[in-house]
Design an enzyme around this catalytic site. Structure first.
Site, short mmCIF file in Angstrom:
data_model
loop_
_atom_site.label_atom_id
_atom_site.label_comp_id
_atom_site.label_asym_id
_atom_site.label_seq_id
_atom_site.Cartn_x
_atom_site.Cartn_y
_atom_site.Cartn_z
N ASP A 477 36.68 31.74 34.11
CA ASP A 477 37.80 31.91 35.05
C ASP A 477 38.15 33.06 35.74
O ASP A 477 37.41 34.18 35.54
CB ASP A 477 38.89 31.46 33.96
N ASP A 547 44.28 23.04 39.12
CA ASP A 547 45.07 23.09 37.98
C ASP A 547 46.14 21.92 38.11
O ASP A 547 46.96 21.84 37.20
CB ASP A 547 45.66 24.56 37.97
C1 DGJ Z 1 43.67 29.12 35.11
C2 DGJ Z 1 42.75 27.70 35.01
O1 DGJ Z 1 42.65 26.92 35.99
C3 DGJ Z 1 43.30 26.89 33.66
O2 DGJ Z 1 42.65 25.73 33.44
C4 DGJ Z 1 43.50 27.92 32.42
O3 DGJ Z 1 42.20 28.09 32.03
C5 DGJ Z 1 44.13 29.08 32.67
N1 DGJ Z 1 43.75 29.80 34.01
C6 DGJ Z 1 44.22 29.97 31.45
O4 DGJ Z 1 44.80 31.30 31.86
#
Ligand code: DGJ
Length: 728
Positions: A477, A547
């Site tokens: 990430d 997300d």
């Molecule tokens: C952003 C990601 O897109 C989410 O799926 C998740 O992993 C969060 N970060 C966690 O902080």
């Protein structure tokens, strides 16, 4: 032969199955663009360079050299010498003066394709790709530039990159270096680009091309949620099936510029490259700079063909993961299930329940390390929090494996929290401008991974975690964008190299990771889909798309993403309702059908589902196994767009041999008193008959494509259905 050179006319002809790209040299050695479009069967001519028209070439009419340079279609226009359109290469000499003039020196045509030092790039074996390197020189600067073109015949793709070398004795500044330029006459073009925000990535925008410069770009240190390194110029009649399309996409994950400029002479200059703002590379004598690769696709048959060229190309010539052509395990991720509130017992409960429903891998998301119980600390402290993960990471992974699931883990290796052991030990490891308080975003800073010792530290952490247990998947990430661009490691002159050096650092880290763990399934992610780009696809076969997991919002996001990227690359999960991002309630089945058009997985607390919902999950995991080979490897056809019509969405995936076609139809809004909706389908063999598996009725492929298929009106919003047609 995909590439030929006509010595007498000084013309290079680059042919793919359906397209031709023609380059010509002027008598002075300027490398000019003659043509890109439908394939030319015979030899090309150079009259389209208009060298016989006023103002004539500089060797004939020196006094109007600027007028010539300001309209001549250049393959790599340079700044400072009289072409006032967007330049692609700006070089400043030691005295601080900017000017560069490139002329042909030599060329080489060879089978295959070289790697690009430090950068992700497309690849192909001999027989799949042929390359033309045109070497140009500016003798005054002592600069050599290699314009490299690789021709992927079968996929109808031409890639371009540029490499410059300082062969002189003075230090040069590369202030701008783009990778591709396409000079064309305007065809009443419209421009397509992708825009968005967090949770709203890659929304398609199409509009007329105006005089002046129309640009999409990023200065955020990543390709970004907001704009995307892709543009297409299309003729006005362009649909999925007709119209001329000139598209460019960039194999790069940092600051970019993609631009179309409509000029005084109704010509268009389309360019793509590293954003020149806050970029300057010091090139000492003997040094080289390699610019990233741009991917060019021309389609004379609309956007659908462009899409399928990109998809096929990325699947076969960019994604190199062992998982590329393999079915991925159905994963369940605990992010939307628990956020930071989890422990070993909770994860094992999820794993046991998931196993019973046919899920194959548990992914432990953010919150397992340091003291991280919210997003305000511990990035950089990659040691397991044993208060939550009681018994340690290996114990957890072993238990998950005993249940019969694989195990995956989340990491955010590029970051450092101000509240972390790492920051307390090394406050100078964060990117910052000394004397100015660094800007926080999600209460975190970015590590200066341009520095080799920081890269080594970061890689050491990742590798240690992966060696500590049987971890088969990593979600990498990256949750903030870059600013305060200062590196204490780089000299004063080199500070403007930091954005690019950062991206090279990310690439080096991911390269080390996939080399040391070749069987690892890597999924890139950046606050959702802010780094969904071809650069990342070189390392990871899939990228978290957004997300926003709401099935309706996802229709637009996935349509925009699938305009360029294969469905096999789009991270897509079924989540709970009301949806955590938009609060919408959609049927469980629809969430499954939308996620099936991506990697397919779950992101919910499965222990809290009702009996009825468990049954649906069990059906969905079977559905995934039934269709995913087709979805992953097949040809994608966009049939209807909810984004355009506001009511319904429809796409199809056809097997390469057209033996089966899976159609997904989503009725976003029910409409009162309507008959069934007739849509023309695509992807079928017009000479074959197909049985619709759900009803047994046989249809001719011809009728489905020419006349259409009837989609019955369903009762209710956001309802969806799959239609599986099998050739009889
Ligand atoms: C952003 C990601 O897109 C989410 O799926 C998740 O992993 C969060 N970060 C966690 O902080």
């Amino acid at each position: 032969m995909a590439i030929t050179y006509n010595e007498s006319g000084k013309i290079f002809k680059l042919d793919t199955a359906d397209t031709t790209y023609v380059i010509g040299l002027s008598s002075e050695g300027y490398v000019g663009h003659i043509y890109y479009g439908d394939r030319l069967a015979k030899e090309a001519d150079n009259y389209l360079l208009r060298m016989e028209e006023a103002p004539f070439t500089p060797s004939v009419n020196k006094r109007e050299k600027s007028a010539f340079l300001d309209f001549f279609p250049m393959e790599l226009p340079t700044g400072g010498i009289g072409d006032y359109r967007e330049s692609c290469l700006n070089i400043r000499n030691e005295e601080g003066r900017m000017g560069c003039e490139l002329t042909y020196a030599s060329h080489e045509i060879y089978k295959g394709k070289n790697k690009l030092a430090g950068l992700p790039a497309s690849f192909g074996k001999e027989g799949e790709v042929e390359t033309l390197d045109i070497t140009c020189r500016d003798e005054i600067l002592g600069l050599e530039a290699v314009l490299s073109y690789s021709v992927f015949e079968k996929e109808n793709v031409i890639t371009r990159n540029v490499r410059v070398a300082n062969t002189g004795s003075q230090t040069l500044k590369v202030e701008k270096i783009y990778s591709a330029c396409l000079d064309m006459d305007n065809e009443n073009f419209q421009m397509i680009s992708l825009h968005g925000s967090w949770a709203r990535e890659r929304q398609i925008q199409r509009g007329p091309l105006h005089y002046g410069k129309q640009r999409v770009s990023s200065l955020r240190g990543e390709s970004s949620h907001q704009e995307h390194p892709f543009i297409a110029l299309v003729t006005p009649e362009t649909t999925q099936q007709q119209g001329r399309v000139y598209a460019m996409n960039f194999i790069y994950s940092g600051n970019f510029t993609a631009q179309a400029e409509l000029t005084q002479f109704d010509s268009v200059r389309m360019t793509m490259g590293i954003n020149s703002e806050e970029f300057c590379w010091i090139l000492d004598p003997g040094e080289e700079f390699q610019a990233p690769e741009a991917v060019l696709v021309y389609s004379g048959e609309g956007l659908g063909k462009m899409t399928r060229s990109f998809h096929g190309f990325y699947r076969d010539h960019l994604i190199r993961s062992a998982y590329n052509h393999k079915k991925r395990p159905i994963l369940i991720n605990n992010w939307e299930a628990t956020y930071f509130d989890f422990n070993t017992d909770k994860l094992l409960d999820i794993a046991r329940t998931a196993k019973a429903d046919g899920i194959e891998m548990l992914v432990m998301d953010d919150g397992w390390f340091g003291k991280r119980n919210s997003d305000n600390c511990s990035l950089g402290d990659w040691t397991v929090n044993e208060e939550k993960i009681t018994g340690g990471l290996k114990h957890l992974v072993d238990e998950v494996n005993k249940i019969g699931l694989k195990f995956g883990i989340w990491m955010e290796p590029e970051m450092i929290s101000p509240d972390s052991e790492l920051y307390r030990a090394h406050p100078d490891w964060a990117i910052q401008i000394p004397g100015r308080e660094a800007t926080q975003s999600r209460q975190q800073y970015v590590l200066d991974i341009s520095r080799p010792e920081i890269r080594d530290y970061v890689y050491g952490c990742i590798s240690k975690v992966l060696h500590s247990a049987n971890i088969e998947y990593v979600k990498w990430d990256m949750n903030r964008q870059l600013c305060d661009m200062g590196s204490i490691w780089l000299g004063r002159e080199n500070q403007q190299e930091l954005f690019h050096r950062y991206v090279l650092g990310v690439y080096e880290l991911q390269e080390r990771l996939v080399r040391e763990f070749p069987d690892l399934l890597l999924e890139n992610c950046s606050g959702g889909g802010a780094r969904f780009d071809p650069g990342m696809l070189y390392y990871s076969p899939q990228i978290w798309c957004s997300d926003d997991t709401d099935a309706v919002e996802r229709l637009r996001i996935q349509e925009g993403t699938a305009l360029i990227y294969p469905l096999s690359a789009m991270g897509a999960h079924v989540s709970v309702c009301p949806n955590h991002t938009v609060g919408r309630v959609t049927p469980f089945e629809t969430r499954g059908h939308v996620a099936l058009a991506g990697t397919f997985g779950y992101e919910l607390d499965i222990t809290k589902l009702s009996e009825e919902e468990h049954k649906i999950v069990q059906e969905q995991t079977k559905m995934y196994h039934k269709y995913h080979d087709l979805v992953r490897e097949g040809d994608y056809y966009r049939i209807a767009s909810y984004r355009e019509n506001h009511y319904y969405d429809c796409w199809a995936v056809a097997a390469k041999d057209k033996s089966e076609v899976l159609v997904t139809y989503v009725q976003v809004l029910a409409a009162a008193n309507m008959h069934s909706r007739k849509l023309r389908l695509d992807g079928f063999d017009a000479t074959a008959d197909y049985r619709l598996e759900e009803t047994g009725k046989v249809y001719t492929g011809e009728m489905l494509m020419k006349a259409g298929f009837l989609f019955k009106d369903f009762w209710g919003d956001a309802k969806s259905r799959l239609y599986h047609f099998v050739r009889v």
